[in-house]
Design a protein around this motif. Structure first.
Motif, PDB file in Angstrom:
ATOM      1  N   LEU A  50     -23.926 -26.811   7.410  1.00 50.13           N
ATOM      2  CA  LEU A  50     -23.014 -26.021   7.338  1.00 50.13           C
ATOM      3  C   LEU A  50     -23.933 -24.748   6.859  1.00 50.13           C
ATOM      4  O   LEU A  50     -23.747 -22.606   6.874  1.00 50.13           O
ATOM      5  N   ARG A  51     -24.429 -24.776   5.746  1.00 49.52           N
ATOM      6  CA  ARG A  51     -25.091 -24.056   4.748  1.00 49.52           C
ATOM      7  C   ARG A  51     -26.211 -23.643   5.601  1.00 49.52           C
ATOM      8  O   ARG A  51     -26.892 -22.651   6.041  1.00 49.52           O
ATOM      9  N   VAL A  52     -27.235 -24.960   6.347  1.00 46.17           N
ATOM     10  CA  VAL A  52     -28.155 -24.414   6.428  1.00 46.17           C
ATOM     11  C   VAL A  52     -28.363 -23.566   7.845  1.00 46.17           C
ATOM     12  O   VAL A  52     -28.623 -22.679   8.386  1.00 46.17           O
ATOM     13  N   ALA A  53     -26.929 -24.249   8.832  1.00 47.26           N
ATOM     14  CA  ALA A  53     -26.940 -23.070  10.188  1.00 47.26           C
ATOM     15  C   ALA A  53     -27.440 -22.042   9.794  1.00 47.26           C
ATOM     16  O   ALA A  53     -26.863 -21.060  10.771  1.00 47.26           O
ATOM     17  N   LEU A  54     -26.118 -21.746   8.753  1.00 48.69           N
ATOM     18  CA  LEU A  54     -25.961 -20.068   8.373  1.00 48.69           C
ATOM     19  C   LEU A  54     -26.904 -19.667   7.934  1.00 48.69           C
ATOM     20  O   LEU A  54     -27.217 -18.500   8.675  1.00 48.69           O
ATOM     21  N   GLY A  55     -27.863 -20.256   7.617  1.00 44.67           N
ATOM     22  CA  GLY A  55     -29.259 -19.485   6.709  1.00 44.67           C
ATOM     23  C   GLY A  55     -29.856 -19.028   8.156  1.00 44.67           C
ATOM     24  O   GLY A  55     -30.906 -18.092   8.150  1.00 44.67           O
ATOM     25  N   ALA A  56     -29.796 -20.169   8.477  1.00 46.66           N
ATOM     26  CA  ALA A  56     -30.743 -20.084  10.551  1.00 46.66           C
ATOM     27  C   ALA A  56     -29.848 -18.597  10.935  1.00 46.66           C
ATOM     28  O   ALA A  56     -30.953 -17.988  12.085  1.00 46.66           O
ATOM     29  N   ALA A  57     -29.149 -18.804  10.976  1.00 50.36           N
ATOM     30  CA  ALA A  57     -28.477 -17.825  11.627  1.00 50.36           C
ATOM     31  C   ALA A  57     -28.785 -16.139  11.222  1.00 50.36           C
ATOM     32  O   ALA A  57     -28.614 -15.476  12.223  1.00 50.36           O
ATOM     33  N   ALA A  58     -29.012 -15.706  10.310  1.00 48.74           N
ATOM     34  CA  ALA A  58     -29.169 -15.003   9.512  1.00 48.74           C
ATOM     35  C   ALA A  58     -31.015 -14.532   9.598  1.00 48.74           C
ATOM     36  O   ALA A  58     -30.811 -13.200   8.940  1.00 48.74           O
ATOM     37  N   LEU A  59     -31.248 -15.305   9.481  1.00 48.62           N
ATOM     38  CA  LEU A  59     -32.863 -15.615   9.021  1.00 48.62           C
ATOM     39  C   LEU A  59     -32.872 -15.089  11.050  1.00 48.62           C
ATOM     40  O   LEU A  59     -34.322 -14.341  10.897  1.00 48.62           O
ATOM     41  N   TYR A  60     -32.708 -15.397  11.726  1.00 48.57           N
ATOM     42  CA  TYR A  60     -33.874 -15.494  12.946  1.00 48.57           C
ATOM     43  C   TYR A  60     -33.631 -14.169  13.664  1.00 48.57           C
ATOM     44  O   TYR A  60     -34.436 -13.996  14.099  1.00 48.57           O
ATOM     45  N   PRO A  61     -32.434 -13.472  13.669  1.00 48.81           N
ATOM     46  CA  PRO A  61     -32.221 -12.908  14.375  1.00 48.81           C
ATOM     47  C   PRO A  61     -33.186 -11.773  13.511  1.00 48.81           C
ATOM     48  O   PRO A  61     -34.078 -10.745  14.500  1.00 48.81           O
ATOM     49  N   ILE A  62     -33.138 -11.450  12.605  1.00 48.16           N
ATOM     50  CA  ILE A  62     -34.527 -10.539  11.738  1.00 48.16           C
ATOM     51  C   ILE A  62     -36.270 -10.823  12.215  1.00 48.16           C
ATOM     52  O   ILE A  62     -36.505 -10.253  12.160  1.00 48.16           O
ATOM     53  N   VAL A  63     -36.110 -12.260  12.215  1.00 48.03           N
ATOM     54  CA  VAL A  63     -37.346 -12.305  13.183  1.00 48.03           C
ATOM     55  C   VAL A  63     -37.480 -12.470  14.022  1.00 48.03           C
ATOM     56  O   VAL A  63     -38.860 -11.171  15.143  1.00 48.03           O
ATOM     57  N   ARG A  64     -36.969 -12.399  14.904  1.00 45.22           N
ATOM     58  CA  ARG A  64     -37.471 -11.568  16.103  1.00 45.22           C
ATOM     59  C   ARG A  64     -37.026 -10.106  16.236  1.00 45.22           C
ATOM     60  O   ARG A  64     -37.927  -9.389  17.358  1.00 45.22           O
ATOM     61  N   LEU A  65     -36.970  -9.428  15.691  1.00 44.34           N
ATOM     62  CA  LEU A  65     -36.867  -7.946  15.434  1.00 44.34           C
ATOM     63  C   LEU A  65     -37.770  -7.313  14.615  1.00 44.34           C
ATOM     64  O   LEU A  65     -38.197  -6.358  14.836  1.00 44.34           O
ATOM     65  N   THR A  69     -30.019 -20.229   0.745  1.00 39.38           N
ATOM     66  CA  THR A  69     -30.729 -20.664   1.779  1.00 39.38           C
ATOM     67  C   THR A  69     -31.645 -19.389   2.281  1.00 39.38           C
ATOM     68  O   THR A  69     -32.916 -19.075   1.785  1.00 39.38           O
ATOM     69  N   ALA A  70     -31.296 -18.559   3.281  1.00 40.35           N
ATOM     70  CA  ALA A  70     -31.681 -17.464   4.211  1.00 40.35           C
ATOM     71  C   ALA A  70     -32.562 -16.499   2.609  1.00 40.35           C
ATOM     72  O   ALA A  70     -34.151 -17.336   2.770  1.00 40.35           O
TER      73      ALA A  70
END
Length: 311
Positions: free
Chosen positions: A40-55, A236-237
């Motif tokens: 849960l920790r890593v999935a939530l961290g990835a969900a927070a980081l990925y949109p930031i990178v894309r934008l 995490t993020a």
């Protein structure tokens, strides 16, 4: 303090956020099995980081070799966190804090052997000073400091897992540096985190085998939800980004010394939030730790603190 040296110290913020886990895990570990919690920790961290990178960053076309490097970081990360959470579950926070000391030592060794970083007297002396300070803090810095459970088979296995975790996180730190320097801390940590999510997902069924009834009775309370949010978004993020950001401006072996601040912050938060007490050993050890961090941080000259190359 100039800008580059300030950015080289961002891992201190990461260590501070990780120090908060000593308090937060009080709610998280008690309510959710360890491998499920780390997923849960890593999935939530990835969900927070990925949109930031894309934008915020240009679209990259990584080579096959670079994707393999990112996948390798994901494997090191999965091994580090899964063994850390299970090891802590089998032992306790005292062991987790104590064995944290080995992580910067592993980072220093990998930096010198795998990355051809220079082992200067400042780095070696400062790291040893920080090790000594942290051991003083952990041996008597907090209420019940230095109290660990008796050595049963489960505890021995847990200690072994914590040592494996320390080495794996050191590898995640050291082997990520070439990608951090070529691209950025944000991109490297994001793609490594995203690639690690399915690996962590594969480990979740082991919780069903280990604690069959645990997943059926997870309490959805405000403290538990808050703990998961803290672990995913902050420790995490935010923390992994700050950790890798430091390596844009300093050697991995220099960044590693900030890891020693993690248990110190954990003890301080225990005093403030949990009403725990501290003894004189905390202040003596904290002074030695601060001196060690200062010595290592001064070891990086401006020529070694250059900003990352443009991709």
């Amino acid at each position: 303090m100039n800008r580059d040296r300030l950015l080289a110290a961002t891992p201190l913020l990461a260590a501070t956020l990780w120090g908060g886990m000593y308090v937060v895990s009080k709610w998280g570990f008690d309510a959710i099995p360890p491998l499920t919690l780390v997923f849960l920790r890593v999935a939530l961290g990835a969900a927070a980081l990925y949109p930031i990178v894309r934008l915020t960053t240009p679209t990259r076309s990584f080579s096959r070799r670079e994707w393999w490097r990112l996948a390798g970081l994901a494997v090191w990360l999965t091994a580090a966190l899964s063994t850390q959470f299970v090891g802590t579950e089998l032992t306790n926070a005292s062991y987790g804090s104590l064995l944290t000391v080995s992580t910067p030592v592993f980072i220093l060794a990998l930096g010198v052997t795998a990355l051809d970083e220079r082992l200067t007297r400042h780095k070696a002396g400062g790291t040893l000073l920080a090790v000594a300070g942290t051991l003083v803090v952990l041996s008597g810095g907090g209420e019940g400091g230095g109290v660990v459970p008796s050595f049963t088979d489960g505890v021995v296995f847990g200690v072994a897992l914590l040592l494996v975790s320390s080495f794996c996180f050191a590898a995640f730190t050291a082997f990520g540096k070439p990608l951090v320097r070529r691209y950025s801390a944000l991109e490297t940590v994001t793609y490594a985190t995203v690639l690690s999510v399915p690996l962590f997902g594969l480990l979740v069924p082991l919780d069903v085998v280990w604690r069959p009834a645990a997943l059926a009775s997870v309490p959805i309370t405000l403290p538990v939800v808050g703990a998961v949010l803290y672990l995913g978004l902050l420790s995490t993020a935010a923390a992994w980004y700050c950790w890798y950001k430091g390596m844009e401006y300093a050697d991995a072996s220099s960044v590693g010394v900030f890891f020693f601040a993690q248990p110190v912050v954990g003890i301080l938060l225990g005093v403030v939030l949990l009403g725990e007490s501290i003894g004189p050993g905390f202040f003596v050890g904290g002074t030695l730790l601060a001196a060690g961090v200062y010595v290592v941080n001064r070891a990086d000259e401006p020529s070694d603190s250059a900003a990352p190359d443009a991709a």
